[in-house]
Design a protein around this motif. Structure first.
Motif, PDB file in Angstrom:
ATOM      1  N   ALA A 169       0.803  -1.223   0.171  1.00 34.62           N
ATOM      2  CA  ALA A 169      -0.023  -0.134   0.028  1.00 34.62           C
ATOM      3  C   ALA A 169       0.881   1.384  -0.040  1.00 34.62           C
ATOM      4  O   ALA A 169       0.617   2.264  -0.741  1.00 34.62           O
ATOM      5  CB  ALA A 169      -1.102   0.001   1.398  1.00 34.62           C
ATOM      6  N   TRP A 170       2.245   1.131   0.836  1.00 35.13           N
ATOM      7  CA  TRP A 170       2.970   2.390   0.584  1.00 35.13           C
ATOM      8  C   TRP A 170       3.583   2.610  -0.625  1.00 35.13           C
ATOM      9  O   TRP A 170       3.745   3.830  -1.024  1.00 35.13           O
ATOM     10  CB  TRP A 170       3.965   2.152   1.771  1.00 35.13           C
ATOM     11  N   ILE A 171       3.889   1.542  -1.099  1.00 31.32           N
ATOM     12  CA  ILE A 171       4.302   1.570  -2.708  1.00 31.32           C
ATOM     13  C   ILE A 171       3.402   2.216  -3.428  1.00 31.32           C
ATOM     14  O   ILE A 171       3.676   3.042  -4.237  1.00 31.32           O
ATOM     15  CB  ILE A 171       5.005   0.218  -3.254  1.00 31.32           C
ATOM     16  N   VAL A 172       2.369   1.742  -3.458  1.00 27.06           N
ATOM     17  CA  VAL A 172       1.128   2.191  -4.345  1.00 27.06           C
ATOM     18  C   VAL A 172       0.791   3.805  -3.826  1.00 27.06           C
ATOM     19  O   VAL A 172       0.563   4.562  -4.960  1.00 27.06           O
ATOM     20  CB  VAL A 172      -0.327   1.591  -3.889  1.00 27.06           C
ATOM     21  N   ALA A 173       0.993   4.123  -2.659  1.00 31.82           N
ATOM     22  CA  ALA A 173       0.612   5.593  -2.361  1.00 31.82           C
ATOM     23  C   ALA A 173       1.879   6.619  -3.072  1.00 31.82           C
ATOM     24  O   ALA A 173       1.457   7.596  -3.479  1.00 31.82           O
ATOM     25  CB  ALA A 173       0.805   5.859  -0.939  1.00 31.82           C
ATOM     26  N   VAL A 174       3.028   6.189  -3.110  1.00 30.70           N
ATOM     27  CA  VAL A 174       4.074   6.754  -3.836  1.00 30.70           C
ATOM     28  C   VAL A 174       3.966   7.079  -5.139  1.00 30.70           C
ATOM     29  O   VAL A 174       4.031   7.885  -5.924  1.00 30.70           O
ATOM     30  CB  VAL A 174       5.572   6.047  -3.409  1.00 30.70           C
ATOM     31  N   VAL A 175       3.492   5.834  -5.960  1.00 34.88           N
ATOM     32  CA  VAL A 175       2.961   5.862  -7.275  1.00 34.88           C
ATOM     33  C   VAL A 175       1.947   6.783  -7.431  1.00 34.88           C
ATOM     34  O   VAL A 175       2.032   7.684  -8.609  1.00 34.88           O
ATOM     35  CB  VAL A 175       2.707   4.438  -7.865  1.00 34.88           C
ATOM     36  N   VAL A 176       1.091   6.935  -6.620  1.00 31.95           N
ATOM     37  CA  VAL A 176      -0.173   7.834  -6.877  1.00 31.95           C
ATOM     38  C   VAL A 176       0.583   9.060  -6.861  1.00 31.95           C
ATOM     39  O   VAL A 176      -0.057  10.218  -7.497  1.00 31.95           O
ATOM     40  CB  VAL A 176      -1.295   7.454  -5.681  1.00 31.95           C
ATOM     41  N   LEU A 177       1.403   9.326  -5.773  1.00 33.44           N
ATOM     42  CA  LEU A 177       1.810  10.655  -5.714  1.00 33.44           C
ATOM     43  C   LEU A 177       2.790  11.185  -6.962  1.00 33.44           C
ATOM     44  O   LEU A 177       2.917  12.228  -7.397  1.00 33.44           O
ATOM     45  CB  LEU A 177       2.800  10.926  -4.518  1.00 33.44           C
ATOM     46  N   LEU A 178       3.347  10.163  -7.582  1.00 31.00           N
ATOM     47  CA  LEU A 178       4.274  10.410  -8.754  1.00 31.00           C
ATOM     48  C   LEU A 178       3.560  10.828  -9.896  1.00 31.00           C
ATOM     49  O   LEU A 178       4.144  11.509 -10.679  1.00 31.00           O
ATOM     50  CB  LEU A 178       5.111   9.249  -8.984  1.00 31.00           C
ATOM     51  N   LEU A 179       2.222  10.428 -10.150  1.00 28.33           N
ATOM     52  CA  LEU A 179       1.578  10.643 -11.256  1.00 28.33           C
ATOM     53  C   LEU A 179       1.038  12.137 -11.310  1.00 28.33           C
ATOM     54  O   LEU A 179       0.701  12.670 -10.272  1.00 28.33           O
ATOM     55  CB  LEU A 179       0.339   9.933 -11.321  1.00 28.33           C
ATOM     56  N   ASP A 180       1.132  12.766 -12.315  1.00 24.85           N
ATOM     57  CA  ASP A 180       0.608  14.260 -12.651  1.00 24.85           C
ATOM     58  C   ASP A 180      -0.895  14.014 -12.085  1.00 24.85           C
ATOM     59  O   ASP A 180      -1.802  13.169 -12.562  1.00 24.85           O
ATOM     60  CB  ASP A 180       0.615  14.726 -13.910  1.00 24.85           C
ATOM     61  N   ALA A 181      -1.251  15.333 -11.651  1.00 25.24           N
ATOM     62  CA  ALA A 181      -2.683  15.608 -10.968  1.00 25.24           C
ATOM     63  C   ALA A 181      -3.780  15.397 -12.216  1.00 25.24           C
ATOM     64  O   ALA A 181      -4.938  15.046 -12.032  1.00 25.24           O
ATOM     65  CB  ALA A 181      -2.886  16.473 -10.347  1.00 25.24           C
ATOM     66  N   ARG A 182      -3.339  15.780 -13.246  1.00 25.86           N
ATOM     67  CA  ARG A 182      -4.276  15.900 -14.419  1.00 25.86           C
ATOM     68  C   ARG A 182      -4.499  14.313 -14.953  1.00 25.86           C
ATOM     69  O   ARG A 182      -5.657  14.281 -15.500  1.00 25.86           O
ATOM     70  CB  ARG A 182      -3.526  16.476 -15.619  1.00 25.86           C
TER      71      ARG A 182
END
Length: 480
Positions: free
Chosen positions: A61-74
């Motif tokens: 889940a923490w890895i997924v959280a980092v991936v979500v933060l890496l993606l552009d908000a758009r």
């Protein structure tokens, strides 16, 4: 002036929200450890234990959280619709090819690994709702736009109900809070609440009592709606009194032809015409709203028996009847809730201590590491520990609402409020059912109940909101 500062992955991130998330997840893992720990097990670190499996899911889940933060908000705005249709496809596939668990055909199974698509469908629905409502031409007061919103929410709801996973489907009702925040007329919210109340009270009250109650509630609410309430309440009260007198006369003149309930029902229906004429002549549009609610209630009441007997399964019927106190089955349908209340109550103020909960340790509380994880908190950490956990969850929800208010774009605001509404509903229902204030629905406690798909889905749901908020804060900081 504009800043040339480099935008790192954590720039603009609300670390208070992240800290609350970490603390709740850690508390959940400790609770799962205590609920599933076996003193006779040879290897504490064996991955056959639930707490070790959950530890792996926490890392994922923490890895997924980092991936979500890496993606552009758009990205989340662009792919809201594709994600929504993918979510519908997963729900339909689970209905057709999934495995049935606890009466609900809502799971995919891959060996020992199981996934519940509905958890991810909530994310997709929140994104699609935010996308629809953030269009420039959208107006929540326009019937066509409101119909689009209804279709976005009702499409997954229909599939979930067909899966017999009614508890998860009811979660989508939390979007009503988002619609109200965005300006939905309160008179469109009231019918939903009225339907729920009528469904419950139809089991507790006789038809006669229910009809009289409806008349009184509608009369009083209408009379107090505007400043001319005195003259209107005199008129409506006189009409109600005349109806009651006519009913009594009918019983004296022609006893046995009609019972009192049907006589009152006929007089009430005839009186609606008089009220409508009065409202039309006095140009009181609000009266027609009240009349609509009243007539809708009369039409809905006969359908409650059909919904209860034909749509709900036997275990769902028993849970509702047990919750309302109509049936009492301590060794059957009431067992889980009774043991849950015993476990929580035995914790006292400070609890029995970590790994010292007897009700939990000896297996008196079923599903103690999943849906009833709050029992472990109550027994081992006591009232103080339970209050801390609830405070953390409430602070997280309030933080999401604050994040929503500082969004400059409607998409981010609507999505943040959607996340807050979903989490709030889960917390209210899960904690409520463990203490007997809500019927058992099989809804997990966010970030604390055991389950990989649940934890990862809630993590994605939360960190998309964090990412959208970080983008807004980065934009604000770069303008300085």
């Amino acid at each position: 002036m504009t800043s040339n500062r480099h935008n790192g992955i954590f720039e603009g991130v609300d670390f208070v929200t992240v800290l609350l998330y970490v603390l709740i997840v850690a508390a959940g893992w400790l609770s799962i450890t205590s609920a599933s720990y076996d003193e006779g097990a040879a290897d504490f670190f064996s991955f056959s234990h639930f707490y070790m499996k959950q530890l792996v899911w926490i890392g994922a889940a923490w890895i997924v959280a980092v991936v979500v933060l890496l993606l552009d908000a758009r990205v989340y705005h662009m792919f809201a619709y594709p994600a929504y249709f993918a979510g519908l496809a997963m729900l339909a596939a689970a209905l057709l090819f999934g495995r049935e668990v606890n009466g609900a055909k809502a799971w995919f199974e891959f060996g020992s690994f199981r996934v519940q698509p509905v958890e991810f469908a909530k994310i997709a629905t929140a994104l699609a709702l935010a996308r629809v409502m953030s269009n420039y031409s959208f107006s929540i007061g326009r019937p066509g736009d409101l119909f689009k919103v209804g279709m976005v929410v009702c499409a997954p709801l229909l599939i979930i109900v067909l899966q017999n996973d009614t508890g998860s489907g009811i979660v989508l009702g939390s979007f009503l809070f988002v619609l109200y925040r965005e300006g939905l007329n309160k008179w469109l919210c009231i019918p939903v609440l009225l339907i729920a109340a009528l469904f419950i009270f139809s089991f507790l009250l006789s038809p006669m009592t229910l009809l009289v109650s409806l008349i009184l509630v509608c009369t009083l609410s209408e009379a107090m709606m505007n400043g001319l309430w005195r003259s209107r309440i005199v008129y409506l009260a006189s009409l109600a009194l005349a109806g009651i007198l006519l009913c009594l006369v009918s019983q004296l003149v022609a006893p046995g032809v009609l019972d009192l309930y049907h006589a009152l029902l006929i007089v009430t229906v005839l009186s609606l015409a008089a009220v409508a004429v009065y409202a039309f002549r006095a140009n009181l549009s609000n009266v027609f709203i009240t009349l609509g609610l009243f007539v809708g209630s009369l039409v809905f009441l006969p359908t409650t028996d059909y919904i209860f007997n034909s749509i709900l399964k036997e275990h769902q019927q028993n849970r509702i009847l047990s919750f309302l106190g109509i049936i009492n089955d301590p060794q059957g349908v009431d067992y889980n809730v009774n043991q849950s209340k015993i476990a929580i109550g035995s914790g006292g103020l400070w609890g029995k201590g970590f790994l010292e909960g007897t009700q939990i340790k000896y297996g008196f509380v079923p599903e103690r590491h999943t849906d009833f994880i709050f029992c472990t908190v109550g027994e081992e950490w006591g009232f103080a520990g339970a209050a801390v956990i609830l405070s953390l969850l409430c602070l997280l929800i309030l933080r999401l609402m604050r994040m929503g208010e500082r969004q400059e774009e409607p998409f981010g605001r609507i999505y943040c409020y959607s996340v807050a509404a979903i989490l709030l509903f889960h917390v209210l229902v899960n904690v409520g059912m463990t203490v007997g204030l809500m019927p058992v629905m099989g809804i997990p406690l966010p970030f604390m109940s055991y389950g990989g798909s649940s934890l990862i889905a809630f993590t994605i749901l939360l960190f998309i909101a964090v990412r959208l908020d970080a983008s807004t804060r980065q934009f604000s900081m770069n303008k300085i």
